[in-house]
Design a protein around this motif. Structure first.
Motif, PDB file in Angstrom:
ATOM      1  N   ILE A  12      36.438-122.331 -22.397  1.00 26.06           N
ATOM      2  CA  ILE A  12      37.210-121.118 -22.090  1.00 26.06           C
ATOM      3  C   ILE A  12      36.331-119.883 -22.198  1.00 26.06           C
ATOM      4  N   THR A  13      35.471-119.846 -23.193  1.00 25.83           N
ATOM      5  CA  THR A  13      34.580-118.699 -23.386  1.00 25.83           C
ATOM      6  C   THR A  13      33.629-118.565 -22.204  1.00 25.83           C
ATOM      7  N   LEU A  14      33.048-119.686 -21.773  1.00 24.75           N
ATOM      8  CA  LEU A  14      32.158-119.664 -20.616  1.00 24.75           C
ATOM      9  C   LEU A  14      32.894-119.170 -19.376  1.00 24.75           C
ATOM     10  N   ALA A  15      34.084-119.712 -19.154  1.00 22.34           N
ATOM     11  CA  ALA A  15      34.837-119.346 -17.957  1.00 22.34           C
ATOM     12  C   ALA A  15      35.176-117.859 -17.947  1.00 22.34           C
ATOM     13  N   ALA A  16      35.554-117.315 -19.095  1.00 22.68           N
ATOM     14  CA  ALA A  16      35.897-115.894 -19.162  1.00 22.68           C
ATOM     15  C   ALA A  16      34.690-115.028 -18.820  1.00 22.68           C
ATOM     16  N   MET A  17      33.515-115.404 -19.319  1.00 24.64           N
ATOM     17  CA  MET A  17      32.297-114.654 -19.001  1.00 24.64           C
ATOM     18  C   MET A  17      32.077-114.586 -17.498  1.00 24.64           C
ATOM     19  N   PHE A  18      32.127-115.755 -16.867  1.00 26.19           N
ATOM     20  CA  PHE A  18      31.758-115.830 -15.452  1.00 26.19           C
ATOM     21  C   PHE A  18      32.796-115.163 -14.560  1.00 26.19           C
ATOM     22  N   LEU A  19      34.077-115.336 -14.870  1.00 28.10           N
ATOM     23  CA  LEU A  19      35.120-114.696 -14.072  1.00 28.10           C
ATOM     24  C   LEU A  19      35.037-113.175 -14.153  1.00 28.10           C
ATOM     25  N   ALA A  20      34.614-112.656 -15.304  1.00 27.37           N
ATOM     26  CA  ALA A  20      34.539-111.202 -15.476  1.00 27.37           C
ATOM     27  C   ALA A  20      33.523-110.560 -14.539  1.00 27.37           C
TER      28      ALA A  20
ATOM     29  N   ALA B 197      36.750-114.794 -29.250  1.00 22.84           N
ATOM     30  CA  ALA B 197      37.886-113.933 -28.916  1.00 22.84           C
ATOM     31  C   ALA B 197      37.411-112.592 -28.365  1.00 22.84           C
ATOM     32  N   LEU B 198      36.269-112.109 -28.864  1.00 19.65           N
ATOM     33  CA  LEU B 198      35.733-110.843 -28.377  1.00 19.65           C
ATOM     34  C   LEU B 198      35.328-110.955 -26.905  1.00 19.65           C
ATOM     35  N   VAL B 199      34.814-112.114 -26.512  1.00 13.68           N
ATOM     36  CA  VAL B 199      34.472-112.327 -25.106  1.00 13.68           C
ATOM     37  C   VAL B 199      35.731-112.258 -24.237  1.00 13.68           C
ATOM     38  N   LEU B 200      36.816-112.855 -24.701  1.00 19.88           N
ATOM     39  CA  LEU B 200      38.067-112.793 -23.936  1.00 19.88           C
ATOM     40  C   LEU B 200      38.537-111.351 -23.774  1.00 19.88           C
ATOM     41  N   LEU B 201      38.452-110.579 -24.863  1.00 19.20           N
ATOM     42  CA  LEU B 201      38.843-109.178 -24.800  1.00 19.20           C
ATOM     43  C   LEU B 201      37.938-108.409 -23.839  1.00 19.20           C
ATOM     44  N   ALA B 202      36.639-108.667 -23.909  1.00 22.21           N
ATOM     45  CA  ALA B 202      35.688-107.962 -23.045  1.00 22.21           C
ATOM     46  C   ALA B 202      35.912-108.314 -21.579  1.00 22.21           C
ATOM     47  N   ALA B 203      36.238-109.567 -21.294  1.00 22.44           N
ATOM     48  CA  ALA B 203      36.519-109.965 -19.915  1.00 22.44           C
ATOM     49  C   ALA B 203      37.762-109.245 -19.398  1.00 22.44           C
TER      50      ALA B 203
ATOM     51  N   GLN C 211      45.328-111.601 -11.198  1.00 25.31           N
ATOM     52  CA  GLN C 211      46.462-112.485 -11.433  1.00 25.31           C
ATOM     53  C   GLN C 211      46.058-113.790 -12.136  1.00 25.31           C
ATOM     54  N   HIS C 212      44.770-114.042 -12.254  1.00 22.08           N
ATOM     55  CA  HIS C 212      44.315-115.272 -12.921  1.00 22.08           C
ATOM     56  C   HIS C 212      44.736-115.266 -14.382  1.00 22.08           C
ATOM     57  N   ILE C 213      45.100-116.432 -14.884  1.00 23.41           N
ATOM     58  CA  ILE C 213      45.627-116.529 -16.246  1.00 23.41           C
ATOM     59  C   ILE C 213      44.624-116.071 -17.305  1.00 23.41           C
ATOM     60  N   LEU C 214      43.331-116.200 -17.027  1.00 23.78           N
ATOM     61  CA  LEU C 214      42.341-115.763 -18.015  1.00 23.78           C
ATOM     62  C   LEU C 214      42.270-114.245 -18.132  1.00 23.78           C
ATOM     63  N   PHE C 215      42.931-113.523 -17.219  1.00 31.32           N
ATOM     64  CA  PHE C 215      43.019-112.069 -17.340  1.00 31.32           C
ATOM     65  C   PHE C 215      44.410-111.625 -17.792  1.00 31.32           C
ATOM     66  N   SER C 216      45.187-112.532 -18.318  1.00 34.34           N
ATOM     67  CA  SER C 216      46.554-112.211 -18.719  1.00 34.34           C
ATOM     68  C   SER C 216      46.585-111.584 -20.112  1.00 34.34           C
ATOM     69  N   GLY C 217      47.753-111.034 -20.461  1.00 32.48           N
ATOM     70  CA  GLY C 217      47.930-110.446 -21.783  1.00 32.48           C
ATOM     71  C   GLY C 217      47.782-111.453 -22.910  1.00 32.48           C
ATOM     72  N   GLY C 218      47.946-112.743 -22.576  1.00 26.64           N
ATOM     73  CA  GLY C 218      47.779-113.768 -23.602  1.00 26.64           C
ATOM     74  C   GLY C 218      46.398-113.783 -24.204  1.00 26.64           C
ATOM     75  N   ARG C 219      45.388-113.414 -23.420  1.00 30.59           N
ATOM     76  CA  ARG C 219      44.020-113.385 -23.964  1.00 30.59           C
ATOM     77  C   ARG C 219      43.851-112.209 -24.918  1.00 30.59           C
TER      78      ARG C 219
ATOM     79  N   THR D 219      43.730-122.700 -31.269  1.00 32.59           N
ATOM     80  CA  THR D 219      42.443-122.099 -30.911  1.00 32.59           C
ATOM     81  C   THR D 219      41.736-122.784 -29.749  1.00 32.59           C
ATOM     82  N   TYR D 220      42.345-123.824 -29.179  1.00 34.48           N
ATOM     83  CA  TYR D 220      41.631-124.550 -28.127  1.00 34.48           C
ATOM     84  C   TYR D 220      41.577-123.781 -26.807  1.00 34.48           C
ATOM     85  N   LEU D 221      42.341-122.666 -26.701  1.00 34.67           N
ATOM     86  CA  LEU D 221      42.275-121.836 -25.510  1.00 34.67           C
ATOM     87  C   LEU D 221      41.549-120.523 -25.763  1.00 34.67           C
ATOM     88  N   ILE D 222      40.686-120.507 -26.743  1.00 34.82           N
ATOM     89  CA  ILE D 222      39.874-119.314 -27.049  1.00 34.82           C
ATOM     90  C   ILE D 222      38.398-119.682 -26.901  1.00 34.82           C
TER      91      ILE D 222
END
Length: 399
Positions: free
Chosen positions: A241-249, A326-332, A373-381, A396-399
């Motif tokens: 998930i961390t890798l994916a968030a980096m690349f999508l950003a 979690a910081l990567v998710l916030l930064a993305a 609209q991608h879920i990795l950019f949702s408020g859940g992150r 924590t498996y989605l962080i």
């Protein structure tokens, strides 16, 4: 001996990055010039797919042992950002097409057999567990229907999310989570349904696909949310998930950069009002542009800082902490927010020129809102980050 080997490896990595940057510089003008064509075709033009494959742009993070570059994340993000600046659909297609990276979660021997001697392939992925994997002797049968399979018209492999079922019910892991896995399936096993008719990212070929009782060997199912990668090295200490968030950003950063460039050029030549001065002379426009530039630059720096923290930890031989992830998710998410705000600001300032269907600013607006609209950019992150910061218990498996 190891000390002597390290500079050689460093030289190889640096040479790879230089070659990739050169290839990107050659391809960017084509991506930019043919963005309209990609929108009409609703997928990347076939010859550009071939050129991107030949340039190695679909194996940026495929393990080196499998013929990939296994780049450090910051280098990957910069490449994907530059392509997204040329065309958001091309950038998104390259991000998802680099799902080749997730072959690292298969047994290395199995992954090598599947890939063979052709590492320049495309693997799209759709993680949502919309399929079922029913246990059979030696493996599973997989059935399901998945939307949003970006790049599937030219993919060789598909990764689809499945729930392992027993007696017709989803199986539960010891941690209480569902037994959610990726099934790695040859693209020829799937039926592609021509459904991609979208507002933005029109050139990504993100169609539905379906599988009906396709036999998949057990070794071609992986559990990347719950298990570490099967390869060694710092990149594989970073959770999926961390890798994916980096690349999508990288996509909103590139799209927003293009929008600011387009507006700057427009503002210098477009005259508005009785003063017969260009938009660029308007004080309100100057303030809006400055704020958009500042917010985008701050978000970009935040993303690379968060990536750097995770990478430093991984290079020390440790798995990044929950707080770093979690910081990567916030930064993305912040990259997406700042990018969207920047595009919205300059689109409004551009006036009627930007509403025409083939104007780049109009495409930037549609593409960045579609990407958001991608879920990795949702408020859940954002919630995941906040809960980590506040010490609130969560899966924590989605962080």
């Amino acid at each position: 001996m190891p000390a002597a080997g390290r500079p050689a490896m460093l030289m190889t990595v640096n040479d790879d990055i230089a070659a990739l940057r050169s290839a990107v510089a050659e391809l960017v003008p084509a991506f930019q010039a043919r963005a309209d064509e990609g929108e009409r075709l609703r997928t990347m033009p076939a010859d550009l797919v071939i050129r991107a494959k030949e340039a190695g742009l679909f194996r940026l993070n495929l393990p080196r042992a499998l013929g990939g570059y296994e780049l450090e994340p910051a280098a990957t993000v910069k490449i994907l950002e530059e392509i997204s600046r040329a065309d958001g659909s091309a950038g998104w297609t390259l991000v998802i097409g680099n799902s080749t990276a997730f072959f690292a979660w298969l047994d290395p021997v199995v992954a090598k057999e599947l890939i063979g001697h052709q590492p320049d392939f495309v693997s799209t992925s759709m993680w949502a567990p919309l399929g079922q994997a029913t246990a059979q002797p030696g493996g599973f049968t997989v059935s399901g229907r998945w939307p949003l399979n970006s790049g599937c018209p030219h993919a060789t492999w598909l990764q689809v999310g499945v729930l392992v079922t027993e007696a017709g019910r989803p199986r539960t892991l010891a941690c209480g989570a569902p037994d959610w896995r990726f099934a790695f399936v040859p693209a020829r096993s799937a039926v592609i349904e021509d459904t991609w008719d979208a507002m933005g990212l029109c050139g990504t070929g993100s169609h539905h696909l379906s599988l009906s009782e396709v036999a998949v060997p057990a070794e071609q199912l992986a559990a990347p949310f719950f298990e570490p990668a099967r390869h060694d090295g710092p990149l594989w200490r970073i959770p999926l998930i961390t890798l994916a968030a980096m690349f999508l950003a990288a996509v909103p950063l590139g799209i927003a950069r293009r929008a600011l460039e387009e507006f700057t050029a427009l503002a210098a030549r477009k005259v508005r009002g009785p003063a017969a001065q260009s938009i660029g002379h308007d004080a309100a426009a100057q303030v809006e542009l400055a704020r958009a530039e500042g917010a985008l630059a701050a978000a970009r720096s935040f993303l690379f800082d968060a990536i750097g923290g995770v990478w430093d930890t991984a290079c020390r031989g440790d798995e990044p902490s929950l707080a770093e992830r979690a910081l990567v998710l916030l930064a993305a998410n912040q990259a997406m927010r700042a990018g969207t705000e920047a595009v919205d600001r300059v689109f409004r300032l551009a006036g009627a020129d930007a509403v025409f269907a083939r104007h780049p600013l109009q495409r930037c607006l549609r593409d960045i809102h579609a990407a958001g609209q991608h879920i990795l950019f949702s408020g859940g992150r954002d919630q995941a980050f906040a809960k980590v910061r506040l010490g609130i218990e969560q899966p924590t498996y989605l962080i």
